[in-house]
Design an enzyme around this catalytic site. Structure first.
Site, PDB file in Angstrom:
ATOM      1  N   LYS A  78      16.224 -10.746 -10.414  1.00  0.00           N
ATOM      2  CA  LYS A  78      17.366 -11.523  -9.905  1.00  0.00           C
ATOM      3  C   LYS A  78      17.983 -12.399 -10.995  1.00  0.00           C
ATOM      4  CE  LYS A  78      16.072 -11.455  -5.070  1.00  0.00           C
ATOM      5  NZ  LYS A  78      15.348 -12.144  -4.013  1.00  0.00           N
ATOM      6  N   GLY A 127      -8.092  22.368  23.111  1.00  0.00           N
ATOM      7  CA  GLY A 127      -7.947  23.806  23.275  1.00  0.00           C
ATOM      8  C   GLY A 127      -9.229  24.528  23.600  1.00  0.00           C
ATOM      9  N   GLY A 128      -9.370  25.690  23.032  1.00  0.00           N
ATOM     10  CA  GLY A 128     -10.536  26.527  23.272  1.00  0.00           C
ATOM     11  C   GLY A 128     -11.738  26.051  22.479  1.00  0.00           C
ATOM     12  N   LEU A 149       9.020  -8.799 -14.561  1.00  0.00           N
ATOM     13  CA  LEU A 149      10.485  -8.804 -14.648  1.00  0.00           C
ATOM     14  C   LEU A 149      11.087  -9.475 -13.424  1.00  0.00           C
ATOM     15  CD1 LEU A 149      12.946  -7.647 -16.232  1.00  0.00           C
ATOM     16  CD2 LEU A 149      12.791  -5.632 -14.777  1.00  0.00           C
ATOM     17  N   ASP A 184       0.736   3.806   6.066  1.00  0.00           N
ATOM     18  CA  ASP A 184       0.965   3.402   4.679  1.00  0.00           C
ATOM     19  C   ASP A 184       0.651   4.546   3.711  1.00  0.00           C
ATOM     20  OD1 ASP A 184       1.837   0.854   5.130  1.00  0.00           O
ATOM     21  OD2 ASP A 184      -0.090  -0.094   4.839  1.00  0.00           O
ATOM     22  N   GLN A 208       0.775  -1.244   0.000  1.00  0.00           N
ATOM     23  CA  GLN A 208       0.000   0.000   0.000  1.00  0.00           C
ATOM     24  C   GLN A 208       0.811   1.301   0.000  1.00  0.00           C
ATOM     25  OE1 GLN A 208      -3.461   2.302   2.582  1.00  0.00           O
ATOM     26  NE2 GLN A 208      -2.953   0.250   3.164  1.00  0.00           N
ATOM     27  N   GLU A 236       1.391  -1.309   8.342  1.00  0.00           N
ATOM     28  CA  GLU A 236       0.618  -0.180   8.854  1.00  0.00           C
ATOM     29  C   GLU A 236       0.540  -0.069  10.381  1.00  0.00           C
ATOM     30  OE1 GLU A 236      -1.229   2.407   7.281  1.00  0.00           O
ATOM     31  OE2 GLU A 236      -1.620   3.034   9.324  1.00  0.00           O
TER      32      GLU A 236
HETATM   33  C1  LIG Z   1       5.925  -4.668   3.308  1.00  0.00           C
HETATM   34  C2  LIG Z   1       6.959  -5.700   3.677  1.00  0.00           C
HETATM   35  C3  LIG Z   1       6.857  -6.055   5.165  1.00  0.00           C
HETATM   36  C4  LIG Z   1       6.675  -6.941   2.819  1.00  0.00           C
HETATM   37  O1  LIG Z   1       7.670  -7.906   3.011  1.00  0.00           O
HETATM   38  P1  LIG Z   1       7.821  -9.130   1.978  1.00  0.00           P
HETATM   39  O2  LIG Z   1       6.491  -9.526   1.455  1.00  0.00           O
HETATM   40  O3  LIG Z   1       8.600 -10.196   2.646  1.00  0.00           O
HETATM   41  O4  LIG Z   1       8.571  -8.487   0.721  1.00  0.00           O
HETATM   42  P2  LIG Z   1      10.085  -7.981   0.597  1.00  0.00           P
HETATM   43  O5  LIG Z   1      10.077  -6.517   0.401  1.00  0.00           O
HETATM   44  O6  LIG Z   1      10.926  -8.513   1.698  1.00  0.00           O
HETATM   45  O7  LIG Z   1      10.519  -8.675  -0.763  1.00  0.00           O
HETATM   46  C5  LIG Z   1      10.604 -10.102  -0.835  1.00  0.00           C
HETATM   47  C6  LIG Z   1      11.612 -10.563  -1.814  1.00  0.00           C
HETATM   48  O8  LIG Z   1      11.068 -10.440  -3.131  1.00  0.00           O
HETATM   49  C7  LIG Z   1      12.076  -9.985  -3.992  1.00  0.00           C
HETATM   50  N1  LIG Z   1      11.487  -9.389  -5.165  1.00  0.00           N
HETATM   51  C8  LIG Z   1      10.576  -8.414  -5.233  1.00  0.00           C
HETATM   52  N2  LIG Z   1      10.286  -8.095  -6.505  1.00  0.00           N
HETATM   53  C9  LIG Z   1      11.047  -8.905  -7.269  1.00  0.00           C
HETATM   54  C10 LIG Z   1      11.208  -9.075  -8.681  1.00  0.00           C
HETATM   55  N3  LIG Z   1      10.526  -8.348  -9.557  1.00  0.00           N
HETATM   56  N4  LIG Z   1      12.089 -10.010  -9.103  1.00  0.00           N
HETATM   57  C11 LIG Z   1      12.789 -10.748  -8.228  1.00  0.00           C
HETATM   58  N5  LIG Z   1      12.682 -10.637  -6.904  1.00  0.00           N
HETATM   59  C12 LIG Z   1      11.820  -9.713  -6.426  1.00  0.00           C
HETATM   60  C13 LIG Z   1      12.850  -9.017  -3.142  1.00  0.00           C
HETATM   61  O9  LIG Z   1      14.086  -8.729  -3.690  1.00  0.00           O
HETATM   62  C14 LIG Z   1      12.916  -9.776  -1.847  1.00  0.00           C
HETATM   63  O10 LIG Z   1      13.958 -10.740  -1.904  1.00  0.00           O
HETATM   64  P3  LIG Z   1      15.080 -10.893  -0.751  1.00  0.00           P
HETATM   65  O11 LIG Z   1      14.337 -11.196   0.494  1.00  0.00           O
HETATM   66  O12 LIG Z   1      15.912 -12.029  -1.245  1.00  0.00           O
HETATM   67  O13 LIG Z   1      15.817  -9.628  -0.629  1.00  0.00           O
HETATM   68  C15 LIG Z   1       8.378  -5.171   3.368  1.00  0.00           C
HETATM   69  O14 LIG Z   1       8.524  -5.012   1.989  1.00  0.00           O
HETATM   70  C16 LIG Z   1       8.699  -3.857   4.069  1.00  0.00           C
HETATM   71  O15 LIG Z   1       8.971  -3.817   5.274  1.00  0.00           O
HETATM   72  N6  LIG Z   1       8.698  -2.755   3.307  1.00  0.00           N
HETATM   73  C17 LIG Z   1       9.054  -1.444   3.777  1.00  0.00           C
HETATM   74  C18 LIG Z   1       7.981  -0.831   4.640  1.00  0.00           C
HETATM   75  C19 LIG Z   1       6.666  -0.737   3.940  1.00  0.00           C
HETATM   76  O16 LIG Z   1       6.492  -0.149   2.910  1.00  0.00           O
HETATM   77  N7  LIG Z   1       5.645  -1.309   4.626  1.00  0.00           N
HETATM   78  C20 LIG Z   1       4.277  -1.090   4.276  1.00  0.00           C
HETATM   79  C21 LIG Z   1       3.777  -1.891   3.201  1.00  0.00           C
HETATM   80  S1  LIG Z   1       2.130  -1.328   2.857  1.00  0.00           S
END
Ligand SMILES: CC(C)(COP(=O)(O)OP(=O)(O)OC[C@H]1O[C@@H](n2cnc3c(N)ncnc32)[C@H](O)[C@@H]1OP(=O)(O)O)[C@@H](O)C(=O)NCCC(=O)NCCS
Length: 424
Positions: free
Chosen positions: A74, A246-247, A71, A167, A16, A138
């Site tokens: 990796k 406040g007021g 895409l 978020d 989000q 969130e």
């Molecule tokens: C939201 C969150 C908790 C989700 O975690 P998650 O589902 O485990 O997702 P991640 O961001 O860790 O990504 C997972 C993996 O997918 C991989 N990935 C994502 N897109 C990819 C793509 N197009 N091709 C290949 N790999 C991809 C990432 O590189 C990552 O790999 P790694 O763990 O080997 O580094 C985390 O992304 C986060 O903390 N984000 C920052 C804070 C944030 O925005 N939170 C609110 C979300 S609404």
């Protein structure tokens, strides 16, 4: 012409917070290219499903006006394509878990090397420090940013709010950071890194509670109802229920029908400037001059009595009648609108704040349109892309792949299944 026409955004966001930001950039006219894992895409595509087989509302409502390319970043060919996208784009936006981009082989230094003009914008849960490596959603941000401890009633647990301040709130901050960096680039010619932490975003929105934390050092918070109830204050800003400060104290009060309808309530503010009108409306003319009631500071220890008296009046009216009666007197009141009422509000559709969008998999659905209105950059909300809908279009038209080179890239497995005849 749209405000951000000509700006290309490499949208590496998911869930989000990030998508909120890139959706705004798309609405302002940027070409937003959402990069998604082949065959999987943004996890929200398949979360909270309501129509079997179709992208969820969670996804569609946050990804309007974007293009989607599949895409695998990796895979070696995937890295090549990502490098080309970085060369072409003005902005890269991401909200992966901390370190994910580095692990992909694209730390900020490398990205800058590829394109010194690029603006790289990131959302993380926390800024640098002891929690910087944590994944955050969130409600974690609402708790860590001071919102939960100051929301709810004094005799209940901390509460999170339904508004997604961690978020979507942080997505708004990131969008402002990006546009500001684009503005600076006009003069400097250089890109830069824009970082927003969700904890910081929530704390910024909870600023008044930090104000109150400091005021506690010099005495009680007189506008909190616990002051009038003689409940001592502790060391930290307490939860204040529905008090407003406040007021201009305010409360949520019952209206006619509250026994059956959970939203038959109004917010009622006794703004000092209209106190006398409030007294007339609720038929308490004596409070206009009575000592202890006539002046705003004197009323602060009697808020329960005052609001209970006003509530005796609001309970005889619907929330809309309260509004109709109070508005001509400039008394600030607001009906508690349910999501059902909001989704049927013609006025919101007329301004484009609520929109109906057609989608090939799910049919028509409701969404929130752009909440920021520019008089010279109109927003037309267009449906979210299907997964990989624009993969070949982007490879060919944005990145210039053609012929054998295009076949090589598509054959590499880096870009998922591509329906060749549909795109050429
Ligand atoms: C939201 C969150 C908790 C989700 O975690 P998650 O589902 O485990 O997702 P991640 O961001 O860790 O990504 C997972 C993996 O997918 C991989 N990935 C994502 N897109 C990819 C793509 N197009 N091709 C290949 N790999 C991809 C990432 O590189 C990552 O790999 P790694 O763990 O080997 O580094 C985390 O992304 C986060 O903390 N984000 C920052 C804070 C944030 O925005 N939170 C609110 C979300 S609404």
């Amino acid at each position: 012409m749209k405000a951000l026409e000509g700006i290309k955004v490499l949208d590496f966001t998911h869930v989000q917070s990030g998508p909120t930001c890139t959706q705004l950039l798309a609405w302002f006219g940027a070409d937003v290219i959402k990069v998604e894992r082949p065959g999987v895409g943004d996890a929200t595509r398949k979360q909270l499903l309501d129509v079997p087989g179709a992208d969820s509302l969670y996804f569609t409502m946050l990804n309007h006006n974007k293009r989607s390319i599949e895409l695998n970043s990796k895979n070696e060919t995937g890295k090549e394509i990502l490098t080309r996208l970085i060369e072409e784009c003005d902005v890269l936006v991401e909200n992966f878990a901390p370190g994910a981009l580095d692990r992909m082989g694209f730390p900020w230094e490398r990205i800058q090397e590829i394109n010194p003009r690029i603006i790289m914008a990131s959302i993380k849960g926390f800024g640098p420090g002891k929690y910087e490596d944590c994944k955050v959603y969130e409600n974690v941000a609402q708790c860590a940013g001071g919102s939960a401890s100051t929301t709810g009633f004094r005799d209940g647990p901390p509460l999170v709010t339904g508004a997604q301040i961690g978020d979507s709130g942080t997505g708004l901050n990131l969008c402002l950071g990006i546009v500001t960096a684009l503005f600076q680039r006009e003069k400097s010619g250089r890109g830069q890194k824009v970082s927003c932490a969700m904890q910081d975003g929530v704390l910024n929105l909870a600023r008044v509670k930090l104000r109150d934390q400091q005021r506690l050092d010099v005495g009680p918070l007189k506008e909190y109802s616990q002051f009038g109830e003689d409940v001592p204050f502790g060391e930290a800003t307490p939860r204040a229920g529905n008090d407003s400060g406040g007021g201009q104290p305010g409360r949520i009060l019952k209206c006619k029908g509250w026994e059956q309808d959970p939203n038959a309530y109004t917010y009622f503010i006794i703004q000092a400037a209209v106190w006398e009108k409030v007294c007339d409306v609720i038929d308490k003319p004596e409070w206009k001059t009575q000592e202890g009631y006539a002046k705003a500071p004197e009323r602060l220890d009697k808020l329960n009595e005052i609001f209970e008296t006003i509530e005796q009046w609001t309970r005889t009216k619907t929330k809309f009648e309260v509004m109709d009666i109070c508005n001509p007197h400039d008394i600030p009141v607001g009906p508690i609108l349910s999501m059902k009422e909001i989704s049927e509000d013609d006025g919101l559709f007329a301004t484009g704040t609520m929109v109906k969008v057609d989608h090939p998999e799910r049919g028509e659905y409701l969404s929130v349109g752009c909440p920021i209105k520019l008089s010279d950059s109109e927003v037309k909300v267009e449906r979210s892309p299907l997964l990989g809908e624009h993969t070949e279009e982007i490879l060919v038209k944005v990145l210039g792949y053609s012929g054998d080179d295009l076949d090589r890239v598509i054959g590499s497995g880096a870009v998922g299944e591509v329906a060749r005849d549909a795109a050429e």
